[in-house]
Motif scaffolding. Structure first.
Motif, short mmCIF file in Angstrom:
data_model
loop_
_atom_site.label_atom_id
_atom_site.label_comp_id
_atom_site.label_asym_id
_atom_site.label_seq_id
_atom_site.Cartn_x
_atom_site.Cartn_y
_atom_site.Cartn_z
N CYS A 150 0.76 -1.25 0.08
CA CYS A 150 0.03 -0.01 -0.06
C CYS A 150 1.02 1.31 -0.04
O CYS A 150 0.51 2.36 -0.69
CB CYS A 150 -0.88 -0.11 1.07
SG CYS A 150 -2.43 -1.49 1.11
N TYR A 151 1.98 1.17 0.80
CA TYR A 151 2.62 2.19 0.78
C TYR A 151 3.53 2.64 -0.55
O TYR A 151 3.80 3.71 -0.84
CB TYR A 151 3.94 2.19 1.82
CG TYR A 151 3.33 2.50 3.45
CD1 TYR A 151 2.99 3.89 3.41
CD2 TYR A 151 3.46 1.53 4.31
CE1 TYR A 151 2.69 4.34 5.11
CE2 TYR A 151 3.11 2.21 5.73
CZ TYR A 151 2.50 3.30 6.09
OH TYR A 151 2.14 3.56 7.06
N TRP A 152 3.94 1.47 -1.11
CA TRP A 152 4.71 1.48 -2.23
C TRP A 152 3.70 2.03 -3.38
O TRP A 152 4.17 2.69 -4.40
CB TRP A 152 5.01 0.32 -2.86
CG TRP A 152 6.13 -0.50 -2.19
CD1 TRP A 152 6.77 0.00 -1.10
CD2 TRP A 152 6.77 -1.82 -2.49
NE1 TRP A 152 7.86 -1.00 -0.63
CE2 TRP A 152 7.74 -2.08 -1.54
CE3 TRP A 152 6.35 -2.85 -3.37
CZ2 TRP A 152 8.23 -3.12 -1.38
CZ3 TRP A 152 7.10 -4.00 -3.25
CH2 TRP A 152 8.21 -4.24 -2.35
N GLN A 153 2.38 1.92 -3.40
CA GLN A 153 1.51 2.62 -4.31
C GLN A 153 1.25 4.01 -4.22
O GLN A 153 0.87 4.82 -5.03
CB GLN A 153 -0.11 1.83 -4.18
CG GLN A 153 0.03 0.29 -4.56
CD GLN A 153 -1.45 0.04 -4.43
OE1 GLN A 153 -2.16 0.11 -5.10
NE2 GLN A 153 -1.46 -1.02 -3.43
N ARG A 154 1.74 4.70 -2.86
CA ARG A 154 1.47 6.03 -2.49
C ARG A 154 2.76 6.68 -3.11
O ARG A 154 2.35 8.07 -3.54
CB ARG A 154 1.49 6.03 -0.96
CG ARG A 154 0.39 5.48 -0.52
CD ARG A 154 0.32 5.74 1.12
NE ARG A 154 -1.14 5.24 1.57
CZ ARG A 154 -1.28 5.50 3.00
NH1 ARG A 154 -0.79 6.04 3.63
NH2 ARG A 154 -2.52 4.64 3.56
N TYR A 155 3.81 6.27 -3.09
CA TYR A 155 4.94 7.08 -3.48
C TYR A 155 4.76 7.90 -4.97
O TYR A 155 4.90 8.77 -5.05
CB TYR A 155 6.21 6.16 -3.24
CG TYR A 155 6.46 5.79 -2.27
CD1 TYR A 155 6.31 6.40 -0.93
CD2 TYR A 155 6.86 4.41 -1.77
CE1 TYR A 155 6.57 6.03 0.38
CE2 TYR A 155 7.25 3.92 -0.51
CZ TYR A 155 6.91 4.73 0.62
OH TYR A 155 7.31 4.42 1.74
N PRO A 156 4.27 7.02 -6.07
CA PRO A 156 4.31 7.63 -7.28
C PRO A 156 3.20 8.49 -7.28
O PRO A 156 3.02 9.41 -8.08
CB PRO A 156 3.84 6.15 -8.26
CG PRO A 156 4.23 4.99 -7.28
CD PRO A 156 4.46 5.47 -5.99
N HIS A 157 2.14 8.55 -6.60
CA HIS A 157 1.16 9.52 -6.34
C HIS A 157 1.53 10.72 -5.97
O HIS A 157 1.41 11.77 -6.51
CB HIS A 157 -0.12 9.11 -5.55
CG HIS A 157 -1.12 8.25 -6.24
ND1 HIS A 157 -1.78 8.40 -7.45
CD2 HIS A 157 -1.68 6.76 -6.11
CE1 HIS A 157 -2.79 7.39 -7.72
NE2 HIS A 157 -2.66 6.28 -6.80
N VAL A 158 2.38 10.69 -5.02
CA VAL A 158 3.09 11.87 -4.35
C VAL A 158 4.00 12.27 -5.38
O VAL A 158 4.18 13.61 -5.76
CB VAL A 158 3.89 11.60 -3.10
CG1 VAL A 158 4.60 12.79 -2.61
CG2 VAL A 158 2.99 11.09 -2.07
N ALA A 159 4.64 11.55 -6.29
CA ALA A 159 5.70 12.07 -7.40
C ALA A 159 4.64 12.81 -8.52
O ALA A 159 5.02 13.81 -8.84
CB ALA A 159 6.35 11.00 -7.71
N ALA A 160 3.53 12.08 -8.67
CA ALA A 160 2.56 12.78 -9.66
C ALA A 160 2.10 14.07 -9.36
O ALA A 160 2.03 14.80 -10.16
CB ALA A 160 1.72 11.79 -10.01
N ILE A 161 1.98 14.38 -8.17
CA ILE A 161 1.37 15.53 -7.48
C ILE A 161 2.43 16.79 -7.92
O ILE A 161 2.26 17.75 -8.25
CB ILE A 161 1.00 15.68 -6.09
CG1 ILE A 161 -0.10 14.76 -6.06
CG2 ILE A 161 0.83 16.96 -5.40
CD1 ILE A 161 -0.35 14.08 -4.34
N ALA A 162 3.80 16.27 -7.31
CA ALA A 162 5.04 17.30 -7.59
C ALA A 162 5.10 17.36 -9.06
O ALA A 162 5.66 18.77 -9.19
CB ALA A 162 6.13 16.65 -7.04
N ILE A 163 5.25 16.29 -9.86
CA ILE A 163 5.21 16.49 -11.27
C ILE A 163 4.27 17.56 -11.82
O ILE A 163 4.47 18.31 -12.69
CB ILE A 163 5.37 15.33 -12.05
CG1 ILE A 163 6.58 14.27 -11.58
CG2 ILE A 163 5.08 15.40 -13.46
CD1 ILE A 163 6.57 12.93 -12.09
N GLY A 164 3.04 17.52 -11.20
CA GLY A 164 1.88 18.19 -11.54
C GLY A 164 2.38 19.78 -11.70
O GLY A 164 2.02 20.68 -12.28
N VAL A 165 3.18 20.06 -10.44
CA VAL A 165 3.33 21.53 -10.21
C VAL A 165 4.47 21.81 -10.87
O VAL A 165 4.27 22.95 -11.65
CB VAL A 165 3.90 21.50 -8.47
CG1 VAL A 165 4.35 22.87 -8.50
CG2 VAL A 165 2.63 21.27 -7.77
#
Length: 155
Positions: free
Chosen positions: A38-53
């Motif tokens: 579950c934690y592993w699935q969260r990391y790419p989402h956090v990266a996608a948010i930063a990439i979006g900025v």
């Protein structure tokens, strides 16, 4: 009506933010602590948010494609996790049950006492027979499409 590149980026990054808020709500409000996968699935989402900025500030296709890659990564982990939950393949040894035959009583007791509390091979919640990992994979594949549309859309 077609959405502009900034709107598509906001939609994609916002989708990852919504997924993270949902995961945190399940964790803290629903009292469902996450497993390792579950934690592993969260990391790419956090990266996608930063990439979006970054993608909102920098023109070009590179950053939206990187956002798509982040969404594809979490979708792949979600599919892997779904397979682990459905016993199609083994997950990480640190969070998946394993064969205990051949262990002495002392070894089995030691294994039980040192076992992680949250297991990757048990889905704590399902909707329409799909676990959170499955829903994350489906939702994230949709986000991949939004990121790709953002990459194809001119500024």
């Amino acid at each position: 009506m077609t959405l502009s590149r900034p709107h598509l980026i906001l939609l994609a990054a916002g989708g990852s933010a919504a997924a993270m808020l949902g995961a945190l709500a399940f964790q803290y409000v629903g009292d469902m602590p996450p497993c390792k996968l579950c934690y592993w699935q969260r990391y790419p989402h956090v990266a996608a948010i930063a990439i979006g900025v970054i993608a909102l500030m920098v023109p070009g296709r590179f950053w939206p494609l990187m956002g798509g890659l982040a969404a594809l990564t979490t979708a792949a982990i979600g599919l892997y996790h779904t397979g682990v939950e459905r016993k199609l393949w083994a997950g990480p040894a640190s969070c998946t049950s394993s064969d205990n035959s051949g262990l002495s009583t002392a070894e089995l007791m030691d294994k039980i006492m040192n076992a992680p509390i949250v297991r990757c091979d048990e889905a704590p919640w399902e909707l329409f027979t799909l676990s959170m990992a499955s829903w994350n994979a489906i939702f994230s594949l949709g986000l991949v499409l939004v990121w790709v549309l953002a990459a194809k859309t001119r500024v």
